[in-house]
Design a protein around this motif. Structure first.
Motif, PDB file in Angstrom:
ATOM      1  N   SER A 122      40.699  27.150  32.000  1.00  0.00           N
ATOM      2  CA  SER A 122      42.185  28.059  31.977  1.00  0.00           C
ATOM      3  C   SER A 122      43.162  27.055  31.944  1.00  0.00           C
ATOM      4  O   SER A 122      44.544  27.593  31.667  1.00  0.00           O
ATOM      5  N   GLU A 123      43.128  25.790  32.526  1.00  0.00           N
ATOM      6  CA  GLU A 123      44.109  24.693  32.333  1.00  0.00           C
ATOM      7  C   GLU A 123      44.348  24.383  31.089  1.00  0.00           C
ATOM      8  O   GLU A 123      45.624  24.196  30.616  1.00  0.00           O
ATOM      9  N   ILE A 124      43.260  24.323  30.221  1.00  0.00           N
ATOM     10  CA  ILE A 124      43.397  24.122  28.804  1.00  0.00           C
ATOM     11  C   ILE A 124      44.265  25.140  27.859  1.00  0.00           C
ATOM     12  O   ILE A 124      45.115  24.729  27.238  1.00  0.00           O
ATOM     13  N   ASN A 125      44.081  26.347  28.605  1.00  0.00           N
ATOM     14  CA  ASN A 125      44.869  27.468  27.988  1.00  0.00           C
ATOM     15  C   ASN A 125      46.031  27.871  28.645  1.00  0.00           C
ATOM     16  O   ASN A 125      46.628  28.920  28.418  1.00  0.00           O
ATOM     17  N   SER A 126      46.592  26.948  29.137  1.00  0.00           N
ATOM     18  CA  SER A 126      47.867  27.332  30.144  1.00  0.00           C
ATOM     19  C   SER A 126      48.982  27.349  28.944  1.00  0.00           C
ATOM     20  O   SER A 126      48.814  27.027  27.780  1.00  0.00           O
ATOM     21  N   GLU A 127      50.141  27.924  29.253  1.00  0.00           N
ATOM     22  CA  GLU A 127      51.281  28.142  28.482  1.00  0.00           C
ATOM     23  C   GLU A 127      51.627  26.985  27.818  1.00  0.00           C
ATOM     24  O   GLU A 127      51.652  26.922  26.651  1.00  0.00           O
ATOM     25  N   ASP A 128      51.780  25.879  28.681  1.00  0.00           N
ATOM     26  CA  ASP A 128      52.210  24.471  28.043  1.00  0.00           C
ATOM     27  C   ASP A 128      51.482  23.868  27.125  1.00  0.00           C
ATOM     28  O   ASP A 128      51.843  23.639  26.160  1.00  0.00           O
ATOM     29  N   ASN A 129      50.072  24.222  27.269  1.00  0.00           N
ATOM     30  CA  ASN A 129      49.276  23.415  26.344  1.00  0.00           C
ATOM     31  C   ASN A 129      49.253  24.407  24.950  1.00  0.00           C
ATOM     32  O   ASN A 129      49.207  23.837  23.810  1.00  0.00           O
TER      33      ASN A 129
END
Lengths: 160, 107
Positions: free
Chosen positions: A65-72
């Motif tokens: 979910s970190e990888i698919n964060s808005e920033d990424n």
């Protein structure tokens, strides 16, 4: 936050479709085995993927979910569009790109909106169909529109 | 000869008046040859190209540093973050590329 590059994301998408060996990932995304190994090493050290001695798989959902964060996601779109722009102006015949500035009446804007909706529906439908195809064979498509005024305003706001 | 002198003067100034040993270490040209060049011996094409490349590399890196300093002073946080992200990604790509070459050599 773990930042993920376009190259890493391609490897992750390949693993996402099923655990694979480095060789199979290389065949799937069309990068050389040495590049794939180097990317896998990075992803392993970030704790995103694991290796069971044979194939690579995702480690934990939290990292995902970190990888698919808005920033990424924003970074990915920037990298893709940047890469497409560079390839287009380097006269790569595989890259098609159009950017137009046009005036529209309200009714023309409505027609345009409907056409975009049709396009979106068509692509959403394609995504639901399960196909046996390589990750590297996917078509990369992007679209969008805004008013010139809003674009200029946002540009000034972001750079002031 | 005047072109040679110009290039040597530029090199000496950009590299903070190096000693002959330092000059040799940067250029890869022998110390005695560096001494001769500075004292007027005619430069070979290969040597000319080495000095030319070192000068242009130094000018490029110094102009980038100056530019970065101006950015730090003048730009807002969003714009600086955008530049920092880009640098970070370019460096990460270089890192991946180096690693991939190392793997290739080991194979």
């Amino acid at each position: 936050m773990n930042k993920v590059m376009m190259l890493e994301r391609a490897v992750l998408e390949s693993i996402g479709a099923g655990n694979k060996t480095a060789q199979r990932i290389s065949d799937d995304i069309g990068l050389t085995l040495t590049w794939v190994k180097s990317i896998l090493f990075q992803l392993q050290s970030k704790g995103v993927i694991g290796f069971d001695g044979y194939s690579y798989s995702f480690m934990n959902k939290e990292k995902l979910s970190e990888i698919n964060s808005e920033d990424n996601v924003k970074y990915e779109i920037k990298e893709i569009t940047n890469s497409m722009i560079e390839s287009y102006f380097a006269k790569n015949p595989k890259v098609g790109m159009k950017l137009q500035k046009v005036n529209m009446t309200d009714s023309e804007a409505e027609i345009f909106k409907t056409m975009l909706q049709n396009l979106e529906n068509f692509i959403s439908d394609l995504r639901t169909r399960k196909r046996q195809s390589k990750t590297s064979n996917q078509q990369v498509i992007f679209w969008g529109s805004t008013t010139y005024q809003s674009l200029l305003g946002d540009f000034i706001r972001n750079n002031c | 000869m005047s072109e040679q002198k110009k290039i040597l003067d530029q090199f000496m100034s950009l590299y903070n008046r190096p000693t002959y040993e330092e000059m040799s270490s940067v250029t890869g040209i022998q110390v005695t040859r560096c001494f001769r060049l500075v004292n007027g011996a005619e430069m070979k094409l290969k040597e000319y190209l080495i000095f030319k490349k070192l000068i242009s590399d130094k000018v490029a890196s110094e102009s980038l540093i100056t530019l970065a300093e101006s950015c730090l002073v003048s730009l807002n946080e969003t714009a600086l973050k955008e530049i920092a992200d880009l640098c970070e990604r370019k460096l990460f790509f270089k890192h991946l590329s180096t690693e991939s070459h190392l793997i290739e050599k080991q194979a």
